[in-house]
Design a protein around this motif. Sequence first.
Motif, PDB file in Angstrom:
ATOM      1  N   GLY A   1       0.698  -1.189  -0.136  1.00 30.23           N
ATOM      2  CA  GLY A   1      -0.035  -0.132   0.007  1.00 30.23           C
ATOM      3  C   GLY A   1       0.912   1.463   0.252  1.00 30.23           C
ATOM      4  O   GLY A   1       1.926   1.367  -0.526  1.00 30.23           O
ATOM      5  N   LYS A   2       0.217   2.466   0.478  1.00 29.69           N
ATOM      6  CA  LYS A   2       0.786   3.583   0.583  1.00 29.69           C
ATOM      7  C   LYS A   2       2.165   3.762   1.426  1.00 29.69           C
ATOM      8  O   LYS A   2       2.297   3.028   2.292  1.00 29.69           O
ATOM      9  N   MET A   3       2.970   4.497   1.051  1.00 30.49           N
ATOM     10  CA  MET A   3       4.138   4.710   1.703  1.00 30.49           C
ATOM     11  C   MET A   3       3.969   5.697   2.918  1.00 30.49           C
ATOM     12  O   MET A   3       3.243   6.725   2.822  1.00 30.49           O
ATOM     13  N   GLY A   4       4.310   5.044   4.072  1.00 31.24           N
ATOM     14  CA  GLY A   4       3.858   5.618   5.276  1.00 31.24           C
ATOM     15  C   GLY A   4       4.653   5.032   6.520  1.00 31.24           C
ATOM     16  O   GLY A   4       5.363   4.150   6.399  1.00 31.24           O
ATOM     17  N   LYS A   5       4.279   5.647   7.364  1.00 26.59           N
ATOM     18  CA  LYS A   5       5.261   5.483   8.772  1.00 26.59           C
ATOM     19  C   LYS A   5       5.048   3.843   9.257  1.00 26.59           C
ATOM     20  O   LYS A   5       5.918   3.213   9.747  1.00 26.59           O
ATOM     21  N   SER A   6       3.726   3.484   9.105  1.00 24.58           N
ATOM     22  CA  SER A   6       3.385   2.041   9.698  1.00 24.58           C
ATOM     23  C   SER A   6       4.129   1.005   8.823  1.00 24.58           C
ATOM     24  O   SER A   6       4.213  -0.369   9.318  1.00 24.58           O
ATOM     25  N   ASN A   7       5.061   1.557   7.617  1.00 22.44           N
ATOM     26  CA  ASN A   7       5.553   0.419   6.928  1.00 22.44           C
ATOM     27  C   ASN A   7       6.977   1.117   6.669  1.00 22.44           C
ATOM     28  O   ASN A   7       7.315   1.272   5.380  1.00 22.44           O
ATOM     29  N   PRO A   8       7.868   0.999   7.628  1.00 24.58           N
ATOM     30  CA  PRO A   8       9.161   1.996   7.530  1.00 24.58           C
ATOM     31  C   PRO A   8      10.264   1.249   6.742  1.00 24.58           C
ATOM     32  O   PRO A   8      10.734   2.076   5.836  1.00 24.58           O
ATOM     33  N   SER A   9       9.953  -0.156   6.279  1.00 24.59           N
ATOM     34  CA  SER A   9      10.997  -0.556   5.241  1.00 24.59           C
ATOM     35  C   SER A   9      10.845  -0.199   3.760  1.00 24.59           C
ATOM     36  O   SER A   9      11.647  -0.175   3.193  1.00 24.59           O
ATOM     37  N   GLY A  10       9.465   0.375   3.737  1.00 24.89           N
ATOM     38  CA  GLY A  10       9.113   0.697   2.337  1.00 24.89           C
ATOM     39  C   GLY A  10       8.987   2.267   2.016  1.00 24.89           C
ATOM     40  O   GLY A  10       8.430   2.645   1.176  1.00 24.89           O
ATOM     41  N   ALA A  11       9.562   2.960   3.110  1.00 25.77           N
ATOM     42  CA  ALA A  11       9.313   4.343   3.370  1.00 25.77           C
ATOM     43  C   ALA A  11      10.498   5.011   3.409  1.00 25.77           C
ATOM     44  O   ALA A  11      11.598   4.526   3.982  1.00 25.77           O
ATOM     45  N   ILE A  12      10.880   6.219   2.524  1.00 24.79           N
ATOM     46  CA  ILE A  12      11.952   6.988   2.837  1.00 24.79           C
ATOM     47  C   ILE A  12      11.684   8.009   3.499  1.00 24.79           C
ATOM     48  O   ILE A  12      10.891   8.980   3.420  1.00 24.79           O
TER      49      ILE A  12
END
Length: 335
Positions: free
Chosen positions: A200-211
């Motif tokens: 899903g969306k880039m966001g804090k809840s998924n830190p490995s996929g967020a910059i």
Amino acid sequence: MNKKAEYKTEIFTGIRPTGVLTVANVLGAVNPLLELQSGGMRPMVFVADLHGLTDHEPDVIKSYVNDVVVDYIALGLDPKKVDIFVQSDIENEVALFTLLLMRHITVSELIKVPTLKEKLKTGNRPETANSLLATYPVMMAADILLQRSQYVPVGEDQQSHLEITRLIAKRFNKKYGEVLPLPKPQKVKPLRIMSLSGGGKMGKSNPSGAIFLTDSSKEVEKKIKRAETAFAKDMPSVLESHFQLATGLTDDGSVLEKVEQIRKAHMSGEKVMGDFKETLSSIVQDFLIEYQEKRQKVLADTDLIKNTLEEGAKKAKINARETLGMVKEVMYKRE
Ligand code: TRP
């Protein structure tokens, strides 16, 4: 005779103090604001710290407030061109006005608000959710109407909130006279930057996929290297959003040209995903290096934030008190 209230603020918007920002926030929330500031009007921007109480403790929110202001300024918000204030600097006005406005919206209308319904589906239950979640749109109405705002930029998620604001203002005016000018939505084009690691969306809840804006070049490289790509000629929405990320974080013409060439090559069947990742990675790294340097400068200028927020609070308080004065006059003088 009632004084008919007029617009006082041309453009009004709120930012949430939610800790470290991601590059998706830069494109979705910061860049649209920078466009507004260069559009010739004087936007008023506030840090919605009281709204943060719906899901955080007050001390946690407080620690984020200064950071988010520093971030926005480091990212290009110009204190000379916008008014910036912190919501809790006018907390008495916001609290009282929220309370007065709550009388003009029913319980059943509030529980139909789509953002609340969504929240109650994902994690929160009516039995455990605190009721500030339900009154959130009323506090947002108070924010907007206190500053007598003309335009409020809204993405899809905030549309229903602005409708609630208008509904409350209309009812208030019908009952007491034309006191509150109706805010108008200014549509913001939707933008969904997706996670680099799926889900899903880039966001804090998924830190490995967020910059995050605090990431080092090494971390950026690692995250982008692992990102999902697509077969040549295929443009799933995830990849499309990463192209948007690339073009949204640079204004260097030759780099933009290169991204465009990669896109074309990809669509004509060439295998260029390696190139794309390399280019995206260098765009993001350059962006972060520049931001991180700017942030240090803003932090070193100790008076800048303090003065900016003091000025902003002064202006916001004048507007808020004037509006509340008119509101009270019509409400309490009725016979
Ligand atoms: N609800 C907005 C958000 O989640 C923040 C906000 C609170 C706001 N009050 C506002 C935005 C008033 C615009 C106007 O992003």
